[in-house]
Scaffold this motif. Structure first.
Motif, mmCIF file in Angstrom:
data_model
loop_
_atom_site.group_PDB
_atom_site.id
_atom_site.type_symbol
_atom_site.label_atom_id
_atom_site.label_comp_id
_atom_site.label_asym_id
_atom_site.label_seq_id
_atom_site.Cartn_x
_atom_site.Cartn_y
_atom_site.Cartn_z
ATOM 1 N N UNK A 50 0.817 -1.214 0.000
ATOM 2 C CA UNK A 50 0.000 0.000 0.000
ATOM 3 C C UNK A 50 0.848 1.260 0.000
ATOM 4 N N UNK A 51 1.912 1.275 0.799
ATOM 5 C CA UNK A 51 2.741 2.476 0.924
ATOM 6 C C UNK A 51 3.793 2.553 -0.171
ATOM 7 N N UNK A 52 4.534 1.458 -0.357
ATOM 8 C CA UNK A 52 5.698 1.499 -1.244
ATOM 9 C C UNK A 52 5.415 0.984 -2.654
ATOM 10 N N UNK A 53 4.298 0.273 -2.840
ATOM 11 C CA UNK A 53 3.905 -0.139 -4.181
ATOM 12 C C UNK A 53 4.628 -1.357 -4.710
ATOM 13 N N UNK A 54 5.114 -2.234 -3.833
ATOM 14 C CA UNK A 54 5.785 -3.460 -4.267
ATOM 15 C C UNK A 54 5.025 -4.676 -3.751
ATOM 16 N N UNK A 55 5.063 -5.768 -4.513
ATOM 17 C CA UNK A 55 4.276 -6.958 -4.178
ATOM 18 C C UNK A 55 5.002 -7.938 -3.281
ATOM 19 N N UNK A 56 6.333 -7.874 -3.239
ATOM 20 C CA UNK A 56 7.065 -8.866 -2.442
ATOM 21 C C UNK A 56 8.375 -8.273 -1.944
ATOM 22 N N UNK A 624 1.855 -1.060 -11.203
ATOM 23 C CA UNK A 624 3.276 -0.915 -11.534
ATOM 24 C C UNK A 624 4.104 -0.871 -10.249
ATOM 25 N N UNK A 625 5.214 -1.584 -10.229
ATOM 26 C CA UNK A 625 6.084 -1.610 -9.047
ATOM 27 C C UNK A 625 6.575 -0.205 -8.734
ATOM 28 N N UNK A 626 6.435 0.202 -7.468
ATOM 29 C CA UNK A 626 6.880 1.524 -7.040
ATOM 30 C C UNK A 626 5.786 2.568 -7.009
ATOM 31 N N UNK A 627 4.555 2.173 -7.360
ATOM 32 C CA UNK A 627 3.418 3.098 -7.327
ATOM 33 C C UNK A 627 2.500 2.682 -6.183
ATOM 34 N N UNK A 628 2.651 3.336 -5.025
ATOM 35 C CA UNK A 628 1.795 3.062 -3.887
ATOM 36 C C UNK A 628 0.533 3.894 -3.938
ATOM 37 N N UNK A 629 -0.315 3.727 -2.896
ATOM 38 C CA UNK A 629 -1.615 4.393 -2.881
ATOM 39 C C UNK A 629 -1.460 5.905 -2.915
ATOM 40 N N UNK A 630 -0.601 6.458 -2.072
ATOM 41 C CA UNK A 630 -0.465 7.917 -2.012
ATOM 42 C C UNK A 630 0.099 8.474 -3.304
ATOM 43 N N UNK A 631 1.119 7.832 -3.863
ATOM 44 C CA UNK A 631 1.682 8.321 -5.131
ATOM 45 C C UNK A 631 0.671 8.206 -6.262
ATOM 46 N N UNK A 632 -0.145 7.169 -6.226
ATOM 47 C CA UNK A 632 -1.164 7.017 -7.254
ATOM 48 C C UNK A 632 -2.157 8.170 -7.194
ATOM 49 N N UNK A 633 -2.578 8.536 -5.971
ATOM 50 C CA UNK A 633 -3.523 9.643 -5.811
ATOM 51 C C UNK A 633 -2.877 10.978 -6.183
ATOM 52 N N UNK A 634 -1.603 11.150 -5.777
ATOM 53 C CA UNK A 634 -0.949 12.448 -5.936
ATOM 54 C C UNK A 634 -0.470 12.688 -7.359
ATOM 55 N N UNK A 635 0.091 11.655 -7.984
ATOM 56 C CA UNK A 635 0.734 11.848 -9.281
ATOM 57 C C UNK A 635 0.027 11.136 -10.444
ATOM 58 N N UNK A 636 -0.865 10.211 -10.126
ATOM 59 C CA UNK A 636 -1.452 9.381 -11.166
ATOM 60 C C UNK A 636 -2.112 10.148 -12.300
ATOM 61 N N UNK A 637 -3.055 11.063 -12.003
ATOM 62 C CA UNK A 637 -3.723 11.770 -13.105
ATOM 63 C C UNK A 637 -2.751 12.544 -14.005
#
Length: 645
Positions: A50-56, A624-637
Motif C-alpha cells: 500500500x505504501x511502497x507499491x511493491x508486491x514482495x 506498476x512496481x513503485x506506485x503506492x496508494x499515495x503516489x497514485x492519488x498524488x501523481x497518477x492523473x
C-alpha cells in the motif's frame, strides 16, 4: 590539502543551539494526517504494497522485518541499493509508536523526510538547521503520536532535553543507520556512535536495528560489541552488485582519461568523481566544466552554504557530475548515478566498495572506474608511515592498503576478489569487470625486480643515498640526464642494464613491487625508495616474482553490452525510449514545482516500466512496481495525462 578529517566534520555535525534546555511545552496538536495504512495492525506485506507499491520483499528483508516487528534486535549488512531503509521503515509503520532513526546525515534529512512524505508516511526530523518554532512543531507532533518516523543525529542524544522528549513519547523501534561509523578504525568513525548503547539501557523493551552497507566480519563484531547488540540476529546479504562494471586502469593523464570516459560512455549522465585532495577536487571540477561537462565541487573546506547548494543541485538536476572528497556521498539516495570514478587510490576496499556502491542504486547498468598509478602507492605508503597512532594502528592501515593494492593488481575477476574480501563466495567469474572482459597476462618479473633492487642497494651502499622511482628508472635505462651526470651515477654497474623495458613498464615494476611489499617507501617525506624486509629473498632468487602485464588499452564495453541486474531492465526500443524521456520531463517539472529531487516522485525503474506497459487507467497504473496508494492519488492523473499526450 587532504581531507583527512571524518566526512561529517563540519558538514554534518549537529550542535544543538538549545543544549541542555528543557523540552518546551508541546503545542496543541494539529489534526493528524491519515496514516498510510489504516485499520488495526497492518501486516508488513500490507505496508509494502500500500505504501511502497511493491508486491514482495527481496532477499532477507521479510525475515529482518519480522524479527524487528516481533521485538527482536537485528544487525543488518546490505549493499547500497539493497533496500536497507525498508527494514526499519516497515516495522515503524506496523508497530505502535514512532520509529526513531539515528543518522549522521543531517544535510540529507529534509530529502529523506520529503521522500517519505511523498509516500504518505508522517515523518519529521530534529537537528540544528531548524529554528525554535519548527523544532517545537516536530516535538509536539511526536508527543501527540502524529509521526511514523523521527530522524535524529547521534549528537542529539547527548542533549538531556532530547532524551526527556523521547521518554515522554511512544517509540516503536530504534534504527541506527550507517552503523559502521561506530568502528574505531573506520574512515567514517563518529565518536558519538559510541554512546548509542544507552538506547538499550534506557529503553530495553524497544527493538533496535543497526544497518550498514560495508563491514568485514571483524567490523561486524565491533559494531555488535560497541552498540550492545550481543544478542541481535545478524543478517548479511550478498555484497554483489552485478549491474556495476568494475574497471581499474593505469593512470596516464587521469583527467584526460576521465574526460574520455564521460564523453564516450556517460554523456549526459549523473555521476560522482572522487579525489584525494580539496585542490584536486576544485581543479578537476573546473577542468570538466571547461570541457562542456557540468560539474560541481564538494569538500570540507567549502562554505557550508556552497556545499548545501551543490548537493541540492546534484540531487535535483539530471546530468550533473559531483567532484568530491570522501566528505560527500554517504546516505545519498540518488538512484540514477550512472558512474563513480576515482582519480586517486582509495585507502581500503571498504571505502572503495562503499563509494562505488553509490552508482546504479536503481539496478540499471553503471560503471565503477578507477585510475591507479605508482604515485598513488608511494603517497599512501608515506601517509601510513607518518600517520598518528601506534604501531598497531599503522599495521591496520597497512593491511587495508595491501588489500586495496591486491584488488588493483589482480589478474583474476575483480568482483570475486571484492566478495572474497567480505567473506563471500563470488562463484564463477562475473564477465562484467575489466579483468573478465580483457584478461591480463602475468609474467616472470624476477630478473627486472633484481635489477631494480640492485640499483637501490648500489646507491645506498656505495653513495649512502636514496632516490625516488624516476631517478632509479633513468639509471636502469642508461639516461645521461643532467642530474645523473652531476651525481656521477653513470659510473654505477647497474647503469643501462634495464633497456629491455620501457619507462612506463619500469614504473609498473616499481608500483607492483611496492604493492607486494618487496620494495618500501622511506619515511623521509620525499617518496624515496628503500629495501623491504623481503627484498633479500628476491635478490637471492629464493622468492619468485609474478607481475601483471599492463594492457595496451583499457577495455570498454558498449552500454548495450553491459550485464544488467535483472531481466527486468532490458534496452528500450526507440518508441519506448521516446515515451520514457517524455515521462522524465514530466517528472522533472513536477519535482521542480514541489521543490524535491526527481527520484522522490518516481524512480527511473518505475518510469521505464510505465513507458513499456503504457497503462491507460489509474487501476492499471497502480499495478506498476513503485506506485503506492499515495503516489497514485498524488501523481497518477498528471502522469496518465503526460503518457497520453
Amino acid at each position: 590539502m587532504l581531507d583527512e578529517e571524518p566526512p561529517y566534520d563540519p558538514e554534518y555535525d549537529d550542535v544543538p543551539p538549545d543544549l541542555g534546555a528543557d523540552v518546551p511545552p508541546a503545542p496543541e496538536p494539529s489534526a493528524p494526517r491519515a496514516r498510510a495504512v489504516t485499520g488495526p495492525a497492518p501486516t508488513p506485506l500490507d505496508v509494502l504494497r500500500t505504501v511502497f507499491g511493491y508486491d514482495s520483499f527481496r532477499g532477507d528483508q521479510a525475515e529482518i522485518i519480522d524479527t524487528v516487528v516481533r521485538g527482536g534486535d537485528a544487525l543488518v549488512l546490505m549493499p547500497t541499493g539493497g533496500g536497507k531503509s525498508l527494514c526499519y521503515q516497515v516495522p515503524a509503520l506496523v508497530r505502535p509508536g514512532t520509529g526513531v532513526v539515528v543518522s549522521p546525515l543531517i544535510a540529507l534529512m529534509q530529502d529523506q523526510v520529503d521522500a517519505l512524505s511523498a509516500l504518505g508516511v508522517r515523518a519529521g526530523f530534529l537537528n540544528s538547521t531548524q529554528d525554535g518554532v519548527e523544532r517545537r512543531r516536530v516535538e509536539g507532533a511526536f508527543l501527540a503520536g502524529e509521526l511514523d518516523l523521527l530522524y535524529l543525529a547521534p549528537e542529539r542524544l547527548r542533549v538531556p532535553s532530547t532524551l526527556d522528549l523521547l521518554e515522554r513519547g511512544e517509540i516503536s523501534v530504534f534504527a541506527i543507520d550507517e552503523a559502521h561509523c561506530v568502528s574505531q578504525w573506520g574512515h567514517d568513525f563518529r565518536p558519538e556512535y559510541l554512546q548509542l548503547s544507552l538506547l538499550h539501557e534506557r529503553w530495553p523493551q524497544v527493538p533496535r536495528i543497526a544497518l550498514t552497507a560495508t563491514a568485514t566480519a571483524a567490523t561486524r563484531a565491533e559494531i555488535a560489541q560497541r552498540l550492545d547488540l550481543a544478542d541481535a540476529r545478524h543478517f548479511v546479504a550478498s555484497f554483489d552488485r552485478p549491474n556495476i562494471q568494475y574497471r581499474i586502469v593505469p593512470k596516464d593523464n587521469p583527467r584526460a582519461q576521465l574526460l574520455e570516459l564521460l564523453r564516450t560512455e556517460h554523456a549526459g549522465d549523473s555521476g560522482i568523481v572522487y579525489c584525494l585532495s580539496r585542490a584536486s577536487v576544485e581543479t578537476t571540477a573546473q577542468h570538466l566544466s571547461d570541457h562542456g561537462i557540468p560539474a560541481l565541487p564538494y569538500h570540507a573546506g567549502l562554505d557550508r552554504s556552497v556545499r548545501a547548494a551543490n548537493q541540492s543541485r546534484f540531487l535535483r538536476e539530471d546530468g550533473l557530475v559531483m567532484v568530491a572528497t570522501i566528505a560527500f556521498g554517504m546516505g545519498i539516495d540518488k538512484p540514477d548515478v550512472r558512474f563513480v570514478a576515482h582519480l586517486d587510490l582509495p585507502k581500503s576496499v571498504e571505502g572503495y566498495y562503499q563509494e562505488t556502491g553509490r552508482a546504479g542504486r536503481d539496478g540499471l547498468p553503471a560503471t565503477a572506474w578507477l585510475a591507479y598509478g605508482l604515485q598513488d602507492v608511494v603517497q599512501q605508503r608515506r601517509m601510513i608511515d607518518t600517520s598518528d597512532g601506534d604501531a598497531a594502528h599503522r599495521r591496520r592501515l597497512g593491511a587495508h592498503l595491501d588489500a586495496m593494492l591486491a584488488l588493483c593488481e589482480t589478474v583474476d575477476c575483480r568482483r570475486q576478489q571484492v566478495l572474497a574480501y567480505f567473506g563471500q563466495d563470488g562463484g564463477e567469474p562475473c564477465g562484467n569487470c575489466d579483468t573478465c572482459l580483457q584478461p591480463p597476462e602475468s609474467w616472470d618479473g624476477l630478473v627486472p625486480a633484481q635489477k631494480l633492487l640492485s640499483t637501490v642497494v648500489r646507491l645506498e651502499r656505495e653513495r649512502g643515498q636514496r632516490y625516488g622511482a624516476g631517478h632509479l628508472v633513468d639509471i636502469l635505462l642508461g639516461k645521461t640526464t643532467p642530474r645523473i651526470t652531476q651525481l656521477g651515477h653513470a659510473s654505477l654497474s647497474v647503469f643501462g642494464i634495464g633497456t629491455e623495458l620501457s619507462e612506463a613498464q619500469w614504473r609498473g615494476v616499481v608500483r607492483q613491487l611496492l604493492a607486494q611489499g618487496l620494495l618500501a617507501v622511506d619515511g623521509d617525506g620525499y617518496g624515496t625508495l628503500r629495501l623491504s624486509p623481503t627484498s633479500a629473498e628476491v635478490l637471492s632468487g629464493a622468492r619468485p616474482v609474478r607481475l601483471r602485464r599492463e594492457a595496451a588499452a583499457a577495455p570498454r564495453a558498449p552500454r548495450s553490452g553491459r550485464r544488467t541486474a535483472s531481466a527486468g531492465a532490458p534496452e528500450l526500443d526507440a518508441a519506448t525510449t521516446d515515451v520514457f524521456e517524455r515521462l522524465r520531463a514530466w517528472r522533472a517539472a513536477t519535482a521542480k514545482e514541489q521543490g524535491v529531487p526527481a527520484y522522490v516522485v518516481f524512480h527511473d525503474a518505475t518510469l521505464r516500466e510505465i513507458a513499456t506497459r503504457r497503462p491507460s487507467s489509474l487501476e492499471a497504473l497502480g499495478s506498476v512496481a513503485g506506485v503506492g496508494v499515495t503516489k497514485l492519488e498524488r501523481y497518477g492523473p498528471g502522469l496518465l495525462e503526460a503518457l497520453a499526450a
